[in-house]
Design an enzyme around this catalytic site. Structure first.
Site, PDB file in Angstrom:
ATOM      1  N   ALA A 116       0.730  -1.413  -0.079  1.00 28.87           N
ATOM      2  CA  ALA A 116       0.118  -0.134  -0.248  1.00 28.87           C
ATOM      3  C   ALA A 116       0.851   1.156  -0.228  1.00 28.87           C
ATOM      4  CB  ALA A 116      -0.634  -0.049   0.973  1.00 28.87           C
ATOM      5  N   ARG A 118       0.979   3.607   1.830  1.00 26.66           N
ATOM      6  CA  ARG A 118       1.421   4.765   2.738  1.00 26.66           C
ATOM      7  C   ARG A 118       2.746   3.572   3.435  1.00 26.66           C
ATOM      8  NH1 ARG A 118      -3.466   1.071   3.638  1.00 26.66           N
ATOM      9  NH2 ARG A 118      -2.761  -0.347   5.079  1.00 26.66           N
ATOM     10  N   TYR A 119       2.880   2.492   2.498  1.00 25.97           N
ATOM     11  CA  TYR A 119       4.674   2.025   3.127  1.00 25.97           C
ATOM     12  C   TYR A 119       5.350   1.792   2.640  1.00 25.97           C
ATOM     13  CZ  TYR A 119       0.879  -0.569   5.979  1.00 25.97           C
ATOM     14  OH  TYR A 119      -0.333  -1.318   7.072  1.00 25.97           O
ATOM     15  N   THR A 120       5.171   2.516   1.245  1.00 22.60           N
ATOM     16  CA  THR A 120       5.819   2.631   0.188  1.00 22.60           C
ATOM     17  C   THR A 120       6.866   4.378   0.265  1.00 22.60           C
ATOM     18  OG1 THR A 120       4.767   3.183  -1.655  1.00 22.60           O
ATOM     19  CG2 THR A 120       5.686   0.308  -1.045  1.00 22.60           C
TER      20      THR A 120
END
Length: 812
Positions: A116, A118-120
């Site tokens: 997602a 928001r993680y990368t």
């Protein structure tokens, strides 16, 4: 505000609205711009990252931050659409030269989804900055964003030829694009050559651009598709993965190190596993993925005794280890029109764009340098009369008066006087004054240089060349995709298809298939048989021939046409399968019926003749060479009289042979083949037999003059007889023949006759699709004038439809 209602036809509204929607998708979403090679969302992502300061040497930022920036300022569409585009630009297996550096899970060649947003995290690659270079120097047109609150570039300056460098793919409304990626070094060399010689042909440009260069490597088979793509904008290229055959302790294995562009490694492995189960010739024991950070590696363990070349060629045929890349180089031109371009047109569009960028940049730099030189000129004048300047300023009542006095005294402009008034006292030192003089002199040289550039287009093109060569020096690399010159994607069938014995059957409705001979099990005389082919009451097997997979099946139809089919092309399937329509292999006409199915090998046709017998007793003999260049639409084998049709056909190899012709009412005639002179392919033939009343020919069999074999005759109700051929003495052609079987009122009319030996086996197939395989030796030999015995136990609603001799492979 009063409400206004406009009355309009729904048809007109739908047409107008759909056209607007279509053009929006084409121009604003799916098709790249020929100048920078980017779709709008890609361009907005890169510009948004520039605005955020996400250069290659700056820290990463969350992908969600980038997506939010782009969506809020430039691209008010779904966040996932923006994120998907961002992810693709960071994938080294999707982009030949990635434009974004990703940190985190950005997906894999197995088509695993990325993490997602928001993680990368992400930032630009250094090469992406080359696409944005000089965007702050008025090099491209800036347009309002979606709400008019900001501006964004209509196109990027694009120092690199990104369209061909990274390729593009997209589906719009009624049109699509699919442009393969290329090697940057080759593109730069070709662009340089085109700048030097604007009249260069596409063929000359292809000396530099060898072909597409996919990020996943692979091999392009042949240059024909490449050439067509470069010449017309469309082309099809066969792309193969790279595989090597290795010998290991456990046996032979195939190791795949590169796969075709766009193919999922996981899907390919699954395909290999599936075909290993379903295609009997692919003898694979195990497939495993040994890929790691060092590269892709798929290991295929083969069964003991398997030929690795056979397996590899079959994998090319049945899996995505070999794919076809269909190129369609559709782009948006500078006038916002979709256009299919060839290689030279794309190069010309890029060069024209770079010409405008360099020219506008030079004009901007000239303007800025002129402004600065103008200021420095004033400061230099002031530095030469410092005392006067100080006195003027001290004696002036205010800044405005000081400015006017300076202009009048030093003969300078308002801008220069303003700069003098804003100058710090520190600038009045001797060192700073020297710097001013030096800087002014340098600016004068730059202005001269800029004007020199703008005075001649050749100078601009030289700058374009220089910048391209700098790009090549910094980012150029070796080609990854190899190109096979011969382009032969066909493989020798004899290397991959075992010459197994098969039974080819054709039904009344034209379904054809090949079945392994071993699938027909032996039974004793009088057995009820096993189901040989799935049929219906309206369809049943009419022809059967025992042959091999590397032979050709020759289909002779009622209208006297011959169709040749490679047996290896036939669906090789089980007994119960219906097969495929003949129309899948040849262009048989709707009113034609199959009357004979023969087998021949191409290399053995030199001394063979096709013997055709008609229902009304005509016969002809034609050399097989006349049929070598057969077409899928068939080739005429005989000219038929009105009301006549072909009933049977056979292959003759010697004039010493004789032919035995059987009729529906039990008559037989035998005469030498030599009595039939060879004729042309379209000849009508000669009389074979004098028929009585409404009698008709049902079959014809070719034998040697002295032959110890037997004539097996079968009737509709399953009665058969085996009679020595010596019982049928040769006669003259066109005679009435002799009686062959009695009691037809009980046994039904004759279906056909075959020549057999004691070692032969006979396949009898019924109308309802039942088949039985009978050793000929199980049928007691009898004289010519006999009634025969029961050979097939039939159900009440069934009758014999056809029969054939199972022959050894050496005899086919």
């Amino acid at each position: 505000m009063p409400e206004e209602i406009i009355s309009r036809s729904i048809n007109d509204e739908m047409i107008t609205s759909y056209m607007l929607y279509s053009m929006s998708v084409i121009v604003g979403r799916a098709i790249p711009d020929v100048r920078d090679g980017l779709k709008p969302v890609q361009r907005k992502i890169l510009f948004g990252m520039l605005e955020l300061g996400l250069r290659h040497n700056q820290s990463y930022k969350k992908s969600a931050r980038i997506v939010g920036e782009v969506m809020g300022k430039f691209h008010p569409h779904g966040d996932m659409a923006i994120y998907d585009a961002l992810v693709r630009m960071a994938q080294p297996f999707s982009m030949r030269y990635p434009l974004i550096q990703g940190q985190g899970n950005f997906g894999s060649i197995d088509r695993d989804p990325p993490a997602a947003m928001r993680y990368t995290e992400a930032r630009m690659q250094r090469l992406a900055e080359e696409l944005l270079a000089d965007i702050d120097k008025n090099t491209v047109k800036m347009i309002p964003n979606f709400d008019g609150s900001l501006i964004e570039p209509e196109v990027l300056p694009a120092k690199a030829p990104n369209l061909l460098m990274n390729g593009a793919s997209g589906i719009a409304v009624g049109m699509m694009t699919n442009i393969p990626p290329h090697n940057l070094s080759e593109l730069v060399e070709a662009l340089t050559a085109l700048i030097d010689n604007p009249d260069a042909t596409i063929e000359e440009l292809m000396e530099y651009v060898k072909g597409p260069d996919f990020p996943t490597g692979g091999i392009i088979m042949g240059r024909d598709g490449i050439k067509k793509m470069y010449e017309t904008g469309r082309g099809r290229m066969v792309v193969r993965g790279v595989a090597e055959i290795e010998e290991a302790k456990g046996g032979t294995r195939i190791v795949i190190s590169e796969i075709p562009y766009g193919v999922s490694k996981a899907d390919l492995i699954q395909q290999i596993a599936n075909v290993a189960q379903n295609v009997r010739d692919i003898q694979v024991r195990n497939v495993r993925d040994e890929s790691d950070k060092r590269g892709l590696r798929v290991v295929i363990e083969l069964k003991r005794g398997a030929d690795p070349n056979v397996v590899l060629n079959l994998l090319y045929k049945h899996t995505q280890l070999q794919t076809t890349f269909g190129a369609h180089m559709l782009v948006i031109d500078e006038k916002k029109r979709p256009k299919l371009m060839n290689l030279k047109e794309i190069f010309q569009a890029f060069i024209k764009h770079r010409y405008e960028v360099v020219k506008r940049r030079t004009e901007y730099e000239l303007e800025q340098a002129s402004k600065k030189a103008h200021i420095l000129e004033g400061l230099t004048k002031a530095s030469r009369a410092i005392d006067t300047v100080v006195d003027i300023i001290r004696n002036s009542k205010n800044i405005q008066e000081a400015s006017v006095n300076l202009q009048e005294t030093l003969e300078i402009t308002p801008e220069q006087s303003q700069a003098i008034l804003e100058m710090r006292l520190g600038k009045l030192t001797a060192l700073e004054i020297d710097k001013l003089v030096t800087e002014y002199a340098e600016l004068v040289e730059k202005i001269k240089e800029y004007r020199e550039i703008l005075s001649d287009d050749k100078n601009i093109y030289q700058i374009i060349k220089k910048e391209l060569q700098e790009l090549e020096a910094q980012y150029g690399d070796a080609r990854r995709t190899k190109i096979s010159i011969d382009g032969n994607t066909d493989f020798n069938v004899e290397d991959v298809i075992p010459d197994d014995e098969v039974v080819v059957t054709v039904t009344k409705k034209g379904y054809i298939k090949a079945t392994p001979l071993e699938d027909y099990r032996k039974q004793g005389r009088g057995g009820k048989g096993i189901r040989g082919v799935k049929t219906t009451d309206a369809d049943f097997v009419t022809n059967v021939v025992s042959t091999t997979r590397l032979s050709k099946t020759v289909v002779i139809t009622s209208k006297g046409k011959a169709y040749f089919i490679n047996n290896y092309e036939l669906e090789c399937t089980s007994r119960s399968s219906r097969g495929k329509l003949l129309a899948n292999y040849v262009k048989i006409e709707p009113d034609e019926t199959v009357q004979a199915v023969l087998s021949v090998k191409r290399e053995e046709v030199a001394n063979k003749h096709l013997i055709i017998t008609t229902r009304k007793g005509k016969i002809k003999r034609t050399p097989f060479e006349a049929f070598i260049n057969s077409r899928t639409s068939g080739i005429k084998a005989i000219t038929l009289n009105e009301g006549d049709s072909v009933v049977d056909a056979g292959i003759s190899t010697s004039e010493e042979e004789t032919i035995i012709i059987s009729t529906r009412k039990g008559m037989v005639i035998r005469f030498p083949i030599s009595q039939i002179r060879p004729m042309g392919r379209t000849a009508a033939g000669v009389k074979a037999m004098a028929l009585r009343g409404d009698d008709e020919v049902v079959s014809a069999t070719i034998v040697l003059p002295v032959d110890e074999r037997y004539l097996f005759t079968a009737t509709e109700r399953g009665v058969g007889k085996r009679t020595p051929l010596s019982e049928y003495r040769p006669q003259h052609r066109a005679g009435m023949g002799v009686k062959n079987i009695y009691g037809l009122e009980r046994t039904g009319y004759v279906v056909g006759s075959l020549v057999v030996t004691n070692e032969d086996e006979i396949i009898v197939i019924t109308k309802n699709g039942m088949s039985i395989r009978i050793p000929a030796a199980d049928i007691r030999p009898t004289g010519r004038v006999t009634k025969g015995v029961k050979v097939v136990e039939l159900r009440d609603d069934d009758t014999v439809a056809s029969l054939a001799v199972v022959v050894d492979q050496a005899e086919v």
